[in-house]
Design an enzyme around this catalytic site. Structure first.
Site, short mmCIF file in Angstrom:
data_model
loop_
_atom_site.label_atom_id
_atom_site.label_comp_id
_atom_site.label_asym_id
_atom_site.label_seq_id
_atom_site.Cartn_x
_atom_site.Cartn_y
_atom_site.Cartn_z
N LYS A 13 105.13 11.20 -93.41
CA LYS A 13 104.00 11.13 -92.59
C LYS A 13 104.71 9.34 -92.93
O LYS A 13 104.79 8.60 -91.94
CB LYS A 13 103.11 11.24 -92.46
N ARG A 88 89.46 11.88 -90.35
CA ARG A 88 89.61 12.18 -91.16
C ARG A 88 88.51 13.89 -90.32
O ARG A 88 88.71 14.63 -91.27
CB ARG A 88 89.56 12.10 -92.58
#
Length: 215
Positions: A13, A88
Site C-alpha cells: 500500500k 479505521r
C-alpha cells in the site's frame, strides 16, 4: 480525485500510494505523518493530541478528525487527495463523511488492495535486516551468502513483527478491524477491490485504470 486506500500489511500500500501521489500530483495523506507534524508544530490540535500520546493513549476521534479536516482543506488538496490510515472504524468513517461534505470534498472511491494471506506471509516473513541499515528478502532480494550482509559482513536478523506467527496474528487483527469498513464502503457504492498479488507495476496499472475514470 478523492481517494481512500486500504490494504493489509505487506500488500504494498505504501509503495502504491507514493507512486499514485506522483502520477496524479495529489498529496498522500498519512494520518500518522500529519498527526506527528501537528504535534511537532505545536498546533492547537497537535497539543491536544500530544496530551494523549504522551500518556500512551489513543488520540480521540474528534481530535484526529479535526487534524484531517485541516489537512484536506489546504491548497494542495484542491485537485484531490489520497488518504491512507484513516478511517479505521465505522464511526470514524461516518465522521469523515460528515467533514468531507462540510468542505465539499467527498470521497469518490475507496481502493482495497486484496492479497491472499499466504502471499502476505511470504512477503513479510522473508524480510531480514542488518544493523548497518541494509535489508534483504530470502526470495526477492537474497544476500550473496545466506544470513550474512553483503555490505558489512555482519549477521542478519529478523524483526519480531516479521516472524510468521506474529504476521498471522496481525492479519487476523487487520481483517477483524477492516471488514466492517469494507462492508460500509461497499454498501455506499464506493469500494473497488484491486488484485494485489501481482508485480508492483501490474497492481499500479490496475489502480490507474480505476482512478483515470475520476480525473
Amino acid at each position: 480525485m478523492n481517494v481512500v486506500l486500504f490494504g493489509p500489511p505487506g500488500a504494498g500500500k505504501g509503495t502504491q500510494a507514493k507512486e499514485l501521489s506522483k502520477h496524479y500530483d495529489i498529496p498522500h495523506i498519512s494520518t500518522g505523518d500529519i498527526l506527528r507534524a501537528n504535534v511537532a508544530e505545536g498546533t492547537d490540535l497537535g497539543k491536544k493530541a500530544a496530551e494523549y500520546m504522551n500518556k500512551g493513549e489513543l488520540v480521540p476521534d474528534e481530535v484526529l478528525i479535526g487534524i484531517i479536516k485541516n489537512r484536506i482543506a489546504e491548497p494542495d488538496c484542491k485537485s484531490g487527495y489520497l488518504l491512507d490510515g484513516y478511517p479505521r472504524t465505522v464511526p470514524q468513517a461516518d465522521a469523515l463523511s460528515d467533514i468531507l461534505k462540510d468542505i465539499n470534498m467527498p470521497l469518490e472511491v475507496v481502493l482495497n488492495i486484496a492479497v491472499p494471506d499466504e502471499e502476505l506471509v511470504i512477503r513479510l516473513a522473508g524480510r531480514y535486516s542488518c544493523k548497518c541499515g541494509e535489508s534483504y528478502h530470502i526470495k526477492f532480494n537474497p544476500p550473496k551468502e545466506a544470513g550474512i550482509c553483503d555490505v558489512c559482513g555482519k549477521e542478519l536478523y529478523q524483526r519480531d513483527d516479521d516472524k510468521e506467527e506474529v504476521i498471522r496474528q496481525r492479519l487476523v487483527s487487520y481483517k477483524r478491524n477492516t471488514q466492517p469498513l469494507i462492508d460500509y464502503y461497499e454498501k455506499a457504492g464506493l469500494l473497488v477491490n484491486i488484485e494485489g498479488a501481482g508485480e508492483i507495476d501490474e497492481v499500479f496499472g490496475q489502480i490507474i485504470n480505476v482512478l483515470d475514470q475520476y480525473k
